[in-house]
Design an enzyme around this catalytic site. Structure first.
Site, PDB file in Angstrom:
ATOM      1  N   ASP A  34      -1.814  10.658  -1.953  1.00 14.98           N
ATOM      2  CA  ASP A  34      -2.308   9.563  -3.109  1.00 14.98           C
ATOM      3  C   ASP A  34      -2.527  10.156  -4.368  1.00 14.98           C
ATOM      4  OD1 ASP A  34      -2.910   8.609  -0.005  1.00 14.98           O
ATOM      5  OD2 ASP A  34      -2.645   6.940  -1.480  1.00 14.98           O
TER       6      ASP A  34
ATOM      7  N   ASN B 138      -5.289  12.246   0.482  1.00 11.78           N
ATOM      8  CA  ASN B 138      -4.449  11.497   1.410  1.00 11.78           C
ATOM      9  C   ASN B 138      -5.284  10.478   2.369  1.00 11.78           C
ATOM     10  OD1 ASN B 138      -1.765  10.591   1.964  1.00 11.78           O
ATOM     11  ND2 ASN B 138      -1.859  11.708   3.728  1.00 11.78           N
TER      12      ASN B 138
ATOM     13  N   ARG C 253       0.870  -1.016   0.040  1.00 12.54           N
ATOM     14  CA  ARG C 253       0.035   0.118  -0.149  1.00 12.54           C
ATOM     15  C   ARG C 253       0.860   1.241  -0.041  1.00 12.54           C
ATOM     16  NH1 ARG C 253       2.380   1.824   3.725  1.00 12.54           N
ATOM     17  NH2 ARG C 253       0.896   3.707   3.841  1.00 12.54           N
ATOM     18  N   GLY C 254       0.200   2.272  -0.209  1.00 12.00           N
ATOM     19  CA  GLY C 254       1.148   3.828  -0.364  1.00 12.00           C
ATOM     20  C   GLY C 254       1.166   3.985  -1.858  1.00 12.00           C
TER      21      GLY C 254
ATOM     22  N   GLN D  55      -1.740   2.695   9.869  1.00 14.13           N
ATOM     23  CA  GLN D  55      -0.607   2.571   9.031  1.00 14.13           C
ATOM     24  C   GLN D  55       0.448   3.429   9.885  1.00 14.13           C
ATOM     25  OE1 GLN D  55      -3.380   3.226   7.636  1.00 14.13           O
ATOM     26  NE2 GLN D  55      -3.383   2.746   5.577  1.00 14.13           N
TER      27      GLN D  55
HETATM   28  O1  MRU Z   1      -4.590   3.038   2.145  1.00 12.91           O
HETATM   29  P1  MRU Z   1      -2.817   3.371   1.901  1.00 12.91           P
HETATM   30  O2  MRU Z   1      -2.073   3.005   3.147  1.00 12.91           O
HETATM   31  O3  MRU Z   1      -2.586   2.873   0.500  1.00 12.91           O
HETATM   32  O4  MRU Z   1      -2.887   5.065   2.031  1.00 12.91           O
HETATM   33  C1  MRU Z   1      -1.529   5.442   1.908  1.00 12.91           C
HETATM   34  C2  MRU Z   1      -1.769   6.974   2.102  1.00 12.91           C
HETATM   35  O5  MRU Z   1      -2.404   7.600   2.177  1.00 12.91           O
HETATM   36  C3  MRU Z   1      -0.254   7.666   2.235  1.00 12.91           C
HETATM   37  O6  MRU Z   1      -0.103   8.606   2.927  1.00 12.91           O
HETATM   38  C4  MRU Z   1       0.189   8.132   0.795  1.00 12.91           C
HETATM   39  O7  MRU Z   1      -0.020   7.226  -0.317  1.00 12.91           O
HETATM   40  C5  MRU Z   1       1.257   8.624   0.639  1.00 12.91           C
HETATM   41  S1  MRU Z   1       2.431   7.489   0.373  1.00 12.91           S
HETATM   42  C6  MRU Z   1       3.834   8.000   0.057  1.00 12.91           C
END
Ligand code: MRU
Length: 347
Positions: A240, A250, A49-50, A199
């Site tokens: 994101d 985000n 994820r991320g 997270q």
């Molecule tokens: O649902 P996730 O864990 O994929 O969400 C990730 C985020 O919102 C992060 O803050 C974002 O992707 C930035 S990662 C460099």
């Protein structure tokens, strides 16, 4: 792939391996991926994820599809590749890096389309490696630039995980923190736990503990109190997707933090590689917000704490309007008070 301490994804001979981020920090394990379908499932189920990490995983998913089809005739190859692009593009909706990486892989495939499937597969694997390597370089560049914004001894709040685990390595928001620490500053981090997927508690805290960067974990609802007490000097988050006008998508809860930052005059920075800027949309209202399963809110893993049958909402992201963003930190420069014109100049 350039090596960093935490290898979120790695290519092992003929397949992809990804750290299973669902079980961190109690367990550490790589899972193996041999097809585009399995990578799509790994993205959907949050093994990886991320935003940038999802983009890298999708690129490897395309490379795997091509390798699996390398003995096929051209017609079957192209048909199989179309289905790989399709399944990966439906794995998660919000992070634009997924679509950015798929588009880059598609363009690469089109430039090689006169070659044999075997040669196209080689070209696509090289491109996936390039995307991952460039991601780490990008994070180092934006980290270096962003570090100049942090005063020595700054106490920096972050939300979610925008670290090595959210990228091919080094991280975006945590990249800025790593770079500031590497430059000799005594930075300490305050991590929001980031309900409901945790997270912040599970991943950001783990990353910082691994590297001995001082970190304090708080529940999400404590951030306002700490700002009021003068215990937070700056905020850095990842993103994101950023719209042309600078609106930021985000992790859910980011908007709340940005509003509180404005109230307390604390700078609110967004670490944002150019691959996360979506210039095809005008503003944040056009960004699709993923709604995730209700079980993520009613409990955690096998433990349920909410009443059976209760109605639940679980939007996984929110939009922070550009007016609340002090600066976007990109690999090409820092954009203060982002708007359409200033963002345009980056490209
Ligand atoms: O649902 P996730 O864990 O994929 O969400 C990730 C985020 O919102 C992060 O803050 C974002 O992707 C930035 S990662 C460099």
């Amino acid at each position: 792939m350039t090596k960093t301490t935490i290898e979120t994804l790695r290519w092992n001979n003929n397949h992809l391996e990804m750290i299973d981020q669902r079980i961190l920090p109690t367990d550490f394990q790589y899972l193996a991926y041999h097809s585009a379908e399995s990578v799509a499932e790994g993205i959907r189920s949050m093994v990886v994820r991320g935003a940038p990490a999802i983009g890298c995983a999708a690129a490897y998913g395309i490379a795997l599809a091509a390798l699996n089809l390398k003995e096929a005739n051209t017609e079957n190859f192209l048909q199989g590749m179309e289905s790989a692009f399709n399944i990966l593009s439906h794995s998660r909706p919000t992070a634009v890096n997924l679509f950015w990486a798929l588009e880059r892989m598609r363009l690469k495939m089109e430039t090689a389309v006169e070659s044999s499937p075997n040669d196209i597969a080689t070209v696509l694997l090289t491109e996936a490696h390039n995307i991952a390597t460039e991601d780490i370089q990008t994070n180092r560049s934006l980290g270096y630039l962003g570090a100049t914004l942090l005063p020595d001894s700054a106490r920096v709040l972050t939300h979610c995980n925008a670290g090595a685990l959210a990228t091919a390595g080094y991280g975006t928001a945590l990249g800025v923190i790593r770079a500031a620490v590497e430059s000799g500053k005594k930075i300490s981090v305050i991590a929001d736990e980031t309900r409901p997927f945790l997270q912040g508690a599970r991943l950001t805290a783990w990353e910082m503990v691994q590297e001995n960067i001082p970190i304090t974990l708080i529940a999400d609802n404590m951030a306002g109190h700490l700002m009021h007490c003068g215990d937070i000097d700056a905020i850095i988050v990842g993103t994101d997707r950023v719209a042309s006008n600078g609106d930021v998508a985000n992790k859910i809860g980011t908007y709340m933090v940005a509003v509180l930052a404005k109230r307390h005059n604390i700078p609110f920075y967004v670490a944002c590689p150019l691959s996360t800027i979506d210039r095809s949309i005008n503003n944040g209202s056009e960004i699709p917000i993923e709604e995730r399963p209700s079980e993520e809110v009613t409990g955690y893993q096998n433990h349920q704490w909410a009443a059976e049958g209760v109605k639940v909402r679980n939007p996984a992201f929110d939009i922070t309007p550009a007016e609340l963003v002090t600066a976007l930190i990109t690999e090409k420069g820092i954009v203060s008070h982002p708007n359409k014109e200033r963002i345009c100049k980056l490209f």
